[in-house]
Design a protein around this motif. Structure first.
Motif, short mmCIF file in Angstrom:
data_model
loop_
_atom_site.label_atom_id
_atom_site.label_comp_id
_atom_site.label_asym_id
_atom_site.label_seq_id
_atom_site.Cartn_x
_atom_site.Cartn_y
_atom_site.Cartn_z
N ARG A 51 0.84 -1.20 0.00
CA ARG A 51 0.00 0.00 0.00
C ARG A 51 0.87 1.24 0.00
NH1 ARG A 51 -2.93 -3.27 -1.24
NH2 ARG A 51 -4.92 -3.92 -0.37
N GLU A 52 0.30 2.30 -0.52
CA GLU A 52 0.95 3.60 -0.43
C GLU A 52 0.89 4.06 1.03
OE1 GLU A 52 2.22 5.49 -3.26
OE2 GLU A 52 2.13 3.43 -3.94
N ASN A 53 1.91 4.80 1.43
CA ASN A 53 1.85 5.39 2.77
C ASN A 53 2.43 6.80 2.69
OD1 ASN A 53 1.59 5.74 5.52
ND2 ASN A 53 3.50 4.70 6.01
N PRO A 54 1.76 7.67 1.93
CA PRO A 54 2.39 8.96 1.62
C PRO A 54 2.24 9.97 2.75
CG PRO A 54 0.24 8.86 0.59
CD PRO A 54 0.43 7.56 1.33
N LYS A 55 3.18 10.90 2.80
CA LYS A 55 2.99 12.11 3.59
C LYS A 55 2.61 13.17 2.58
CE LYS A 55 5.29 15.23 6.79
NZ LYS A 55 6.55 15.61 7.42
N GLY A 56 1.32 13.40 2.40
CA GLY A 56 0.87 14.34 1.38
C GLY A 56 -0.38 13.81 0.70
N VAL A 57 -0.44 14.00 -0.62
CA VAL A 57 -1.65 13.65 -1.38
C VAL A 57 -1.93 12.14 -1.29
CG1 VAL A 57 -2.71 13.63 -3.65
CG2 VAL A 57 -1.32 15.58 -2.94
N HIS A 58 -3.18 11.81 -0.98
CA HIS A 58 -3.56 10.40 -0.84
C HIS A 58 -5.01 10.22 -1.30
CE1 HIS A 58 -3.12 6.37 0.36
NE2 HIS A 58 -3.71 6.42 1.55
N PHE A 59 -5.30 9.03 -1.81
CA PHE A 59 -6.67 8.71 -2.27
C PHE A 59 -7.20 7.57 -1.43
CE2 PHE A 59 -4.55 10.80 -5.71
CZ PHE A 59 -5.52 11.61 -6.27
#
Lengths: 109, 185
Positions: free
Chosen positions: A45-53
């Motif tokens: 999974r993505e685990n971004p600090k910022g844009v997320h869906f």
């Protein structure tokens, strides 16, 4: 506190009225797919600090699933759109670009 | 037939000029289908005498009407004794298309909240902006910890629908909220 507007009933629903459903726009790899694809689908999974869906369900309201674009760092919400979308619609992408030029998330930018 | 009773047998609680009341047995029908369909619109009109309401609205007079539950669901209100026959009539009228019409009267608790300052009491229990909650608006949300739906009538009173098994919780929560005192009044 997160407030998301349900795209189906138009209610600005507060977090306690909603159920989080994990990452949006996952592509399913089922029986017959390669081990790598299945692993990606199940676990990575993505685990971004910022844009997320993300997927959300208006569980105490109209009961519909929808998708939301937001910033995990600032909790800013860029917009919500129906769960039947295969990719973020243009107005959502434009709203993100206006605030976070050069953003990217998986294959979207 | 068994002895039919509403969830709290018509109990009422008064505090600070506000009355929380188990409003008794109310016929309720869940109708799902394509709300833009002409046949469904006609069937709803025939069943409760009201047109299909706009999104997040309820048109209910004297225990009879329709409320918008979701983009494909309505709550039809009729007198309790007519609910089974009305559900059957709706199912018959829509039999050649995808739909669901079920009499859910006995699965529901129906509570009214009347008096001055009811907005403040509701605001203690539900995450809704009651300062901008219009007459005739219908909202599905949570009350305390449980799912509920409500609308506001012309007199400013709230009509609350919840699961029957949770009726005592909703009733007691509202009665307690009323007791603790009114805010900004």
């Amino acid at each position: 506190m997160l407030t998301l507007t349900c795209p189906y009933c138009g209610v600005a629903a507060e977090e306690t009225e909603l159920t989080a459903g994990g990452e949006a726009h996952l592509k399913r790899f089922g029986p017959g797919s390669s081990d790598d694809d299945l692993e990606t689908y199940l676990f990575l999974r993505e685990n971004p600090k910022g844009v997320h869906f993300e997927r959300w369900r208006h569980s105490f309201g109209c009961g519909k699933w929808f998708l939301a674009a937001r910033d995990t760092n600032t909790l800013e919400v860029f917009g919500t759109y129906p769960a039947q979308s295969k990719a973020p619609p243009k107005p959502i992408k434009d709203a993100i670009t206006a605030k976070r030029p050069g953003w990217s998330w998986r294959e979207f930018k | 037939m068994s002895d039919l009773k509403s969830f709290y047998e018509g109990r009422a609680a008064d505090a600070n000029g506000v009355t929380v009341r188990d409003a008794g047995l109310q016929g309720m029908i869940t109708l799902r289908g394509d709300l833009a369909n002409a046949k469904l619109k006609a069937a709803v009109k025939k069943a409760c005498g009201q047109a299909v309401p706009a999104a997040r609205r309820a048109v209910i007079t004297g225990g009879r009407g329709a409320a918008w539950m979701s983009p494909d669901e309505l709550l039809i209100l009729v007198p309790y004794a007519e609910a089974a026959a009305t559900a059957a009539a709706l199912a018959l009228a829509l039999k050649d298309q995808h739909h669901l019409a079920v009499n859910v009267s006995d699965a529901r608790a129906y509570i009214t909240l009347t008096g001055a300052g009811v907005d403040e009491i509701m605001a203690k229990c539900a995450p809704v902006d009651f300062a901008n909650f219009a007459v005739g608006e219908f909202r599905r949300t949570r009350i305390g910890q449980v799912a509920a739906a409500f609308w506001k009538d012309e007199a400013g009173a709230f009509h609350i629908v919840a699961f029957r098994s949770l009726g005592d919780y909703v009733f007691d929560l509202l009665a307690t909220s009323a007791k603790a005192g009114l805010v900004n009044l």
